[in-house]
Scaffold this active site. Structure first.
Site, PDB file in Angstrom:
ATOM      1  N   GLY A 245       0.788  -1.082   0.231  1.00 32.96           N
ATOM      2  CA  GLY A 245      -0.042   0.314   0.130  1.00 32.96           C
ATOM      3  C   GLY A 245       1.006   1.157  -0.504  1.00 32.96           C
ATOM      4  O   GLY A 245       2.163   1.380   0.687  1.00 32.96           O
ATOM      5  N   PRO A 247       2.428   4.880   0.740  1.00 35.14           N
ATOM      6  CA  PRO A 247       3.239   4.596   2.251  1.00 35.14           C
ATOM      7  C   PRO A 247       1.550   6.141   2.897  1.00 35.14           C
ATOM      8  O   PRO A 247       1.018   6.776   2.990  1.00 35.14           O
ATOM      9  CB  PRO A 247       4.192   6.422   2.133  1.00 35.14           C
ATOM     10  CG  PRO A 247       4.118   6.743   0.498  1.00 35.14           C
ATOM     11  CD  PRO A 247       3.147   5.590   0.381  1.00 35.14           C
ATOM     12  N   GLY A 248       2.159   5.686   4.676  1.00 41.93           N
ATOM     13  CA  GLY A 248       0.709   6.242   4.881  1.00 41.93           C
ATOM     14  C   GLY A 248      -1.403   5.409   5.323  1.00 41.93           C
ATOM     15  O   GLY A 248      -2.037   5.905   5.808  1.00 41.93           O
ATOM     16  N   LYS A 251       0.211   0.342   7.292  1.00 39.74           N
ATOM     17  CA  LYS A 251       0.614  -0.729   6.891  1.00 39.74           C
ATOM     18  C   LYS A 251       1.148  -1.501   8.529  1.00 39.74           C
ATOM     19  O   LYS A 251       1.358  -2.325   8.912  1.00 39.74           O
ATOM     20  CB  LYS A 251       1.872  -0.956   5.711  1.00 39.74           C
ATOM     21  CG  LYS A 251       1.803  -0.882   4.695  1.00 39.74           C
ATOM     22  CD  LYS A 251       2.382  -1.047   3.809  1.00 39.74           C
ATOM     23  CE  LYS A 251       3.326   0.187   3.677  1.00 39.74           C
ATOM     24  NZ  LYS A 251       2.485   1.640   3.337  1.00 39.74           N
ATOM     25  N   THR A 252       2.205  -0.229   8.680  1.00 39.90           N
ATOM     26  CA  THR A 252       3.345  -0.966   9.644  1.00 39.90           C
ATOM     27  C   THR A 252       1.877  -0.591  11.223  1.00 39.90           C
ATOM     28  O   THR A 252       1.990  -1.505  11.989  1.00 39.90           O
ATOM     29  CB  THR A 252       3.925   0.653  10.424  1.00 39.90           C
ATOM     30  OG1 THR A 252       4.566   1.114   9.165  1.00 39.90           O
ATOM     31  CG2 THR A 252       4.751   0.660  11.667  1.00 39.90           C
ATOM     32  N   HIS A 468      -3.788  35.026 -13.642  1.00 41.64           N
ATOM     33  CA  HIS A 468      -3.298  33.668 -13.453  1.00 41.64           C
ATOM     34  C   HIS A 468      -4.096  32.300 -12.749  1.00 41.64           C
ATOM     35  O   HIS A 468      -4.924  31.446 -13.891  1.00 41.64           O
ATOM     36  CB  HIS A 468      -1.922  34.055 -12.816  1.00 41.64           C
ATOM     37  CG  HIS A 468      -2.072  31.780 -13.021  1.00 41.64           C
ATOM     38  ND1 HIS A 468      -0.027  31.669 -13.881  1.00 41.64           N
ATOM     39  CD2 HIS A 468      -1.526  31.224 -12.545  1.00 41.64           C
ATOM     40  CE1 HIS A 468       0.315  30.186 -13.434  1.00 41.64           C
ATOM     41  NE2 HIS A 468      -0.706  29.680 -12.847  1.00 41.64           N
ATOM     42  N   GLU A 469      -4.453  32.911 -11.516  1.00 42.31           N
ATOM     43  CA  GLU A 469      -5.480  32.213 -10.691  1.00 42.31           C
ATOM     44  C   GLU A 469      -6.955  32.349 -11.484  1.00 42.31           C
ATOM     45  O   GLU A 469      -7.449  31.541 -11.345  1.00 42.31           O
ATOM     46  CB  GLU A 469      -5.660  32.054  -9.518  1.00 42.31           C
ATOM     47  CG  GLU A 469      -4.285  32.023  -8.344  1.00 42.31           C
ATOM     48  CD  GLU A 469      -3.457  30.563  -8.740  1.00 42.31           C
ATOM     49  OE1 GLU A 469      -4.275  29.624  -9.309  1.00 42.31           O
ATOM     50  OE2 GLU A 469      -1.884  30.566  -8.647  1.00 42.31           O
ATOM     51  N   HIS A 472      -6.914  29.508 -14.142  1.00 40.65           N
ATOM     52  CA  HIS A 472      -7.337  28.177 -14.471  1.00 40.65           C
ATOM     53  C   HIS A 472      -9.001  28.166 -13.630  1.00 40.65           C
ATOM     54  O   HIS A 472      -9.301  27.205 -14.421  1.00 40.65           O
ATOM     55  CB  HIS A 472      -6.516  28.058 -13.006  1.00 40.65           C
ATOM     56  CG  HIS A 472      -4.916  28.139 -12.837  1.00 40.65           C
ATOM     57  ND1 HIS A 472      -4.387  26.917 -14.030  1.00 40.65           N
ATOM     58  CD2 HIS A 472      -3.562  28.161 -12.420  1.00 40.65           C
ATOM     59  CE1 HIS A 472      -3.396  26.640 -14.025  1.00 40.65           C
ATOM     60  NE2 HIS A 472      -2.354  28.336 -13.077  1.00 40.65           N
TER      61      HIS A 472
HETATM   62  P1  ADP Z   1       2.789   2.884   6.465  1.00 39.99           P
HETATM   63  O1  ADP Z   1       3.072   1.766   7.198  1.00 39.99           O
HETATM   64  O2  ADP Z   1       1.634   2.276   5.427  1.00 39.99           O
HETATM   65  O3  ADP Z   1       3.196   3.388   6.013  1.00 39.99           O
HETATM   66  P2  ADP Z   1       1.594   3.640   9.343  1.00 39.99           P
HETATM   67  O4  ADP Z   1       1.261   1.927   9.578  1.00 39.99           O
HETATM   68  O5  ADP Z   1       2.842   4.519   9.698  1.00 39.99           O
HETATM   69  O6  ADP Z   1       1.920   4.071   7.633  1.00 39.99           O
HETATM   70  O7  ADP Z   1       0.701   4.753   9.235  1.00 39.99           O
HETATM   71  C1  ADP Z   1       0.941   6.242  10.310  1.00 39.99           C
HETATM   72  C2  ADP Z   1      -0.336   6.936  10.561  1.00 39.99           C
HETATM   73  O8  ADP Z   1      -1.207   6.598  10.096  1.00 39.99           O
HETATM   74  C3  ADP Z   1      -0.693   5.854  11.560  1.00 39.99           C
HETATM   75  O9  ADP Z   1       0.242   5.631  13.240  1.00 39.99           O
HETATM   76  C4  ADP Z   1      -2.641   6.040  12.249  1.00 39.99           C
HETATM   77  O10 ADP Z   1      -2.566   7.870  13.397  1.00 39.99           O
HETATM   78  C5  ADP Z   1      -2.244   6.691  10.948  1.00 39.99           C
HETATM   79  N1  ADP Z   1      -3.753   5.351  10.380  1.00 39.99           N
HETATM   80  C6  ADP Z   1      -3.246   5.434   9.040  1.00 39.99           C
HETATM   81  N2  ADP Z   1      -4.498   4.200   8.337  1.00 39.99           N
HETATM   82  C7  ADP Z   1      -4.885   4.237   9.904  1.00 39.99           C
HETATM   83  C8  ADP Z   1      -6.092   3.231   9.923  1.00 39.99           C
HETATM   84  N3  ADP Z   1      -6.637   2.559   9.383  1.00 39.99           N
HETATM   85  N4  ADP Z   1      -6.664   3.842  11.330  1.00 39.99           N
HETATM   86  C9  ADP Z   1      -6.231   4.741  11.490  1.00 39.99           C
HETATM   87  N5  ADP Z   1      -5.386   5.557  11.718  1.00 39.99           N
HETATM   88  C10 ADP Z   1      -4.611   5.144  11.085  1.00 39.99           C
HETATM   89 ZN    ZN Z   2      -1.109  28.324 -12.007  1.00 37.65          ZN
END
Ligand code: ADP
Ligand code: ZN
Length: 654
Positions: A245, A247-248, A251-252, A468-469, A472
């Protein structure tokens, strides 16, 4: 939009702090050594500290005539040191110099002065002694002091410094490897360890959404908790699970939740931590990590960013063939094969680029289970918002559902970030509760940086930005396939001087017409400048970058150009990523460039015709922007009328 809240980073820092505290060594030693060196340089011999500095004039007038001088010693042709006769030292005027350190008799030199050149000094002295008898003349000696201190220091100091740096770097490396500070532990990994009740209180409750992924992963918890249910029937427990997936996407978080649910130790290490500058370290770290996990079985190993070690091996085209990475990966494969599946060690790995992983990693018996964590959809965002809004003190008007609908494309980490940022903004404004506006400010801030109201922009520049804006805004308003416009602003924010915000619709495929309209809208800014001011400005850099990249993607990868046809040079294996070779011929390259040029030119033309047709509206919107700085959708609607495309669709639907 990949702001991530790195929990691991924080724990790592804590660890490092602890290590530092326990060690007496510090950078202050370096300061001390430098200080000592400076002092030594300043107190070179030849200038006895008890001697007093005088000028030639003073010497000639006050000391010379009274015949008190025993001798003058000229050191290194530079400094004349004056020795006073011992019997004369008792005189009142020599009181200052008669005593040496700690009250002993000062044997001299008593005075010194600098000499321009030896010849001049000789002549001056001779003139001054004109009336002296032969016996009264002062004996002058010349000495060269080969002062050994500067010499020694000049070679010792760099040597010391070098030794010191070497020492320091190795200390740092030692601690960076997390191996307790010694360079001899270098090959050992220091995975972060979480055990139930101590470090990983995270359970599935904390992971919002992702119901399908959760049902899959709950099975792993079962494997860890009750392996006998499975082994009894002769089944082998899977060894590796790959979480895929962006980043963010949590997964962790998911891996920690597994450890928390199963109540087993959790060893976590990032892929980049395996790769060091020394050959062989990565492999030995892998071995060490698995040894530790097996000791504590049942347990979970979590390897974040596995793509850093797990890329396809030995790619001939790659310019930096990386033996170290290959051997690390080989070791990982060997470890995965080596342990008995039923001892209860499960390896979870995370990546956002499963496509570039070595196929050997994905074979049965290794990472054969894949769990995809996509960017959350609206329902999932709602659930994630609920998790992260819980600790906040909310204004009663905050509509969570609306927030979820306004944040398409945000990852879980982004949402966590928005919630925290909103609370910070509200606190800064000394509010009693976090309000909806704070959330919008937080979303804006996360998308494009902090407002910079203090940035100085001249009125004429402001006018260019406004047009400009507005350009757009008008072009995107008139085109059917562009995401709906939310607001336009000419308040500088982060690096940009203004911006138009759209509410992206969630879609999985983008049609050719949509691509083209996006190009037109992106060129709208520059085109408006050309029409109004008859010249372009530097303000369109970001737009042009986006346009160019998108046009090349359409032609090269997506088969969206007539002349190139349905051919894609996209390379999902990443083989060409680091190479200078292009997968197409010179003639094709030329054709691609032509096609891209044509595409951009067409988009430019159509943006121009839209703006020229709606010149009055362009002027009106620019004026409004100059007045109010931020113009919202409702005001735009009042000014331009309903979005034509929306009307059209409504007609079609009838
Ligand atoms: P990855 O390892 O995929 O880069 P992380 O697991 O480190 O992402 O997620 C970062 C933070 O985002 C988590 O500590 C949490 O606070 C938030 N987060 C991400 N997904 C969820 C979820 N499904 N539910 C709640 N919090 C989430
Ligand atoms: Zn522009």
């Amino acid at each position: 939009m990949n702001q991530q809240i790195s929990e691991n980073g924080r724990e790592e820092n804590d660890l490092k702090k602890k290590e530092k505290g326990s060690r007496p060594f510090s950078i202050y030693w370096i300061y001390l050594i430098i200080l000592i060196a400076i002092i030594l340089f300043n107190y070179l011999p030849g200038r006895s500290s008890a001697a007093k500095s005088i000028t030639w004039q003073e010497f000639k007038q006050d000391i010379l005539p009274s015949h008190d001088v025993a001798k003058i010693d000229v050191v290194n042709k530079e400094i004349a040191q004056v020795y006073i006769k011992p019997e004369s030292l008792k005189k009142e005027k020599y009181k200052d110099v008669a005593k040496g350190f700690l009250g002993s008799v000062n044997k001299g030199p008593h005075y010194y002065f600098t000499v321009g050149s030896v010849e001049v000094f000789d002549r001056q002295l001779e003139e001054a002694e004109a009336g002296f008898s032969e016996k009264e003349r002062i004996p002058v000696t010349y000495t060269t002091v080969n002062s050994w201190w500067p010499n020694i220091i000049s070679w010792l100091f760099p040597l010391l410094l070098l030794g010191f740096l070497w020492f320091y770097i190795f200390r740092r490396l030692g601690s960076a490897s997390g191996a307790g500070g010694s360079i001899f532990d270098f090959g050992k990994s220091k995975p972060r360890l979480y055990e139930k009740g101590k470090y990983s209180p995270i359970t599935f409750k904390d992971v919002a959404g992702y119901e399908e992924a959760k049902t899959e992963i709950i099975e792993i918890v079962e494997f860890l908790k009750h392996p006998e249910h499975f082994t009894k029937l002769g089944a082998k427990i899977p060894k590796g699970v790959l979480l895929i997936g962006a980043p963010g996407t949590g997964k962790t978080l998911m891996a920690k939740a597994v450890a928390g649910e199963a109540g087993v130790p959790f060893f976590s290490l990032s892929g980049s931590e395996f790769i060091e500058m020394f050959v062989g370290v990565g492999a030995s770290r892998v071995r060490d990590l698995f040894d530790r996990a097996k000791e504590k079985a049942p347990s979970i190993i979590f390897i974040d960013e596995i793509d850093t070690i797990g890329r396809v091996r030995g790619r001939a085209l790659s310019i930096q063939a990386n033996d170290e990475r290959d051997s690390t990966l080989n070791q990982l494969l060997a470890e995965l094969d080596g342990f008995n599946p039923n001892i209860g060690v499960i390896v979870l790995a995370a990546t956002n680029r499963a496509d570039i992983l070595d196929p050997a990693l994905l074979r049965p018996g290794r990472f054969d289970r894949h769990i995809h964590l996509d960017l959350p959809n609206k329902q999932e965002r709602l659930a994630i918002f609920k998790v992260h809004l819980k600790p906040l003190l909310l204004d009663s008007k905050v509509d969570t559902e609306y927030l979820a609908s306004q944040t398409p494309g945000f990852s879980g980490a982004d949402i966590a970030n928005v919630c925290n940022e909103a609370a910070l903004i509200a606190a800064r404004k000394k509010k009693k509760a976090v309000e909806t506006q704070d959330f919008f400010d937080a979303i804006d801030r996360i998308m494009s940086g902090l407002e910079k109201k203090s940035k100085i922009i001249s009125p004429s520049e402001k006018k260019i930005i406004a047009y400009h804006e507005a350009g757009h805004a008008i072009v995107s308003w008139m085109l059917k396939n562009v995401d709906p416009l939310q607001k336009v602003s000419i308040i500088p924010r982060g690096k940009s001087l203004g911006g138009a915000w759209y509410l992206p619709e969630e879609r999985q495929i983008i049609t050719e017409a949509q691509f083209f309209d996006q190009l037109c809208a992106a060129l709208g800014g520059r085109t408006a400048e050309e029409i109004v001011f008859k010249e372009a400005s530097s303000g369109a850099l970001d737009d042009l970058e986006k346009v160019t990249k998108q046009a090349y993607m359409m032609v090269v990868n997506l088969g969206l150009s007539e002349k190139i046809g349905n051919i894609s040079f996209y390379d999902s294996t990443g083989v060409y990523e680091n190479s200078f070779l292009k997968p197409y011929s010179e003639a094709t390259a030329q054709l691609i460039d032509e096609e891209v040029r044509k595409l951009v030119e067409q988009a430019h033309e159509s943006a121009r015709s839209i703006l020229e047709k709606n010149r009055d509206k362009l002027d009106a919107l620019a004026k409004l922007l100059l007045e109010k700085e931020v113009v919202y959708k409702k005001e735009i609607e009042a000014l331009l009328g309903e979005r034509p495309s929306v009307k059209e669709e409504a007609v079609l639907a009838l």
